[in-house]
Design a protein around this motif. Sequence first.
Motif, PDB file in Angstrom:
ATOM      1  N   VAL A  29      -8.711  -1.677 -11.408  1.00  0.00           N
ATOM      2  CA  VAL A  29      -7.740  -2.771 -11.410  1.00  0.00           C
ATOM      3  C   VAL A  29      -7.295  -2.970 -12.845  1.00  0.00           C
ATOM      4  N   VAL A  40       2.441  -6.214   0.997  1.00  0.00           N
ATOM      5  CA  VAL A  40       1.856  -5.172   0.153  1.00  0.00           C
ATOM      6  C   VAL A  40       2.559  -3.831   0.350  1.00  0.00           C
ATOM      7  N   ASN A  41       2.414  -2.987  -0.662  1.00  0.00           N
ATOM      8  CA  ASN A  41       2.742  -1.570  -0.556  1.00  0.00           C
ATOM      9  C   ASN A  41       1.429  -0.799  -0.543  1.00  0.00           C
ATOM     10  N   GLU A  73       2.843   6.310   2.948  1.00  0.00           N
ATOM     11  CA  GLU A  73       3.210   5.157   2.142  1.00  0.00           C
ATOM     12  C   GLU A  73       4.006   4.211   3.025  1.00  0.00           C
ATOM     13  N   ASN A 122       5.165  -0.335   3.624  1.00  0.00           N
ATOM     14  CA  ASN A 122       5.189  -1.729   3.200  1.00  0.00           C
ATOM     15  C   ASN A 122       5.029  -2.613   4.431  1.00  0.00           C
ATOM     16  N   ARG A 126      -4.014   3.258  -2.776  1.00  0.00           N
ATOM     17  CA  ARG A 126      -3.537   2.315  -3.781  1.00  0.00           C
ATOM     18  C   ARG A 126      -2.803   1.190  -3.062  1.00  0.00           C
ATOM     19  N   THR A 165      -0.571  -2.296  -3.844  1.00  0.00           N
ATOM     20  CA  THR A 165       0.123  -3.103  -4.848  1.00  0.00           C
ATOM     21  C   THR A 165       0.867  -4.233  -4.149  1.00  0.00           C
ATOM     22  N   SER A 166       1.084  -5.316  -4.875  1.00  0.00           N
ATOM     23  CA  SER A 166       1.772  -6.471  -4.303  1.00  0.00           C
ATOM     24  C   SER A 166       2.279  -7.371  -5.414  1.00  0.00           C
ATOM     25  N   GLU A 167       3.407  -8.048  -5.163  1.00  0.00           N
ATOM     26  CA  GLU A 167       3.864  -9.087  -6.071  1.00  0.00           C
ATOM     27  C   GLU A 167       3.120 -10.390  -5.820  1.00  0.00           C
ATOM     28  N   HIS A 171      -2.902  -7.566  -8.581  1.00  0.00           N
ATOM     29  CA  HIS A 171      -1.658  -7.060  -7.999  1.00  0.00           C
ATOM     30  C   HIS A 171      -1.672  -5.546  -7.779  1.00  0.00           C
ATOM     31  N   ASP A 172      -2.678  -4.852  -8.289  1.00  0.00           N
ATOM     32  CA  ASP A 172      -2.686  -3.391  -8.248  1.00  0.00           C
ATOM     33  C   ASP A 172      -4.131  -2.910  -8.148  1.00  0.00           C
ATOM     34  N   ASP A 180      -6.539   0.517  -7.165  1.00  0.00           N
ATOM     35  CA  ASP A 180      -6.555   1.966  -6.955  1.00  0.00           C
ATOM     36  C   ASP A 180      -7.984   2.402  -6.649  1.00  0.00           C
TER      37      ASP A 180
END
Length: 301
Positions: free
Chosen positions: A132, A185-186, A193, A195, A266, A268-270, A286-287, A289
């Motif tokens: 992270v 999230v992505n 991949e 969303n 992985r 990720t999100s705002e 927010h990230d 892996d």
Amino acid sequence: MASIKVILNPVAGKGFAAKAEPDIIGYIKELELEFDLVRTKEVGHAIELAEQAVHDGFKTVVAVGGDGTNNEVVNGLMNAAAKGKEAVMGTMAAGSGSDFTHNVGVPKDLKEACARIKEGKTRKVDVGKFQVPGHPVRYFDNQFGIGFDGTVTMVAKRYKKLRGMALYLPVVFQTIFIDSKPTFVNIKTDNEEFNLSTLQISIANGNREGGGFYMAPEAKVDDGLFDICIVESLSKPGMIAIVPKFMSGAHVNHPKTRMLKTKKIRVTSEDNLIAHFDGELLHNIHDIDCEIIPRCLSVIY
């Protein structure tokens, strides 16, 4: 010199580990094993103690506590291994969930767990590694949860006395009605991949968490793969309906659940994500892996 280092977390299981310490010492002495026992003093201490034990020449390092204690000992052993020194891990269930102990096949009974240490039969298991931004690389042995069960973990830490299912069930329902929020999230895996808005993402090495929630019922700790459970956003009635299915693994057939296997993932999100790794909290991230390290840890079972 003793060949076994026992690392006991006295606050694990709301103090159960401290109460069990005299019995554990007695069981080990009955087995005529040479050992050195040390208590942890603060969060993160077991990482340091485990790594130092390996450098001091101990061949077996035993974690006595819950999933947080197991996680710290695993991190200490992995840190030592990165420097070329290895030891075998033992584990005894003395925490609120103790899911790693269950998942590797160690009995809950402490006397029997001590007998397993003497027998010394080992198996190689996988370990998850995650990064992270802004945090050091860490490892997890069981599950990394994002969203709902991260919030459950946060709420559970407010309860000072209960442990096991008596702790987690009321916490789950409090989370549904008060604390839970969906996150957008992505997600990137080995082959996909996508969303979506999610309630819960479980990145599972082992199949059970929270003392009895089978988020990834087909997960195996030695197959070189994560089992990923993604539950899309649900209404509160929908959440109430799916929680009992987590306890049996039946949620995998729910239309809002997606199951997949991968070596890397992985997320990720705002949005501000709340997550946990083996019960240890991460706030406002927010990230994330993650990757699996196959069969890198020897564990007594």
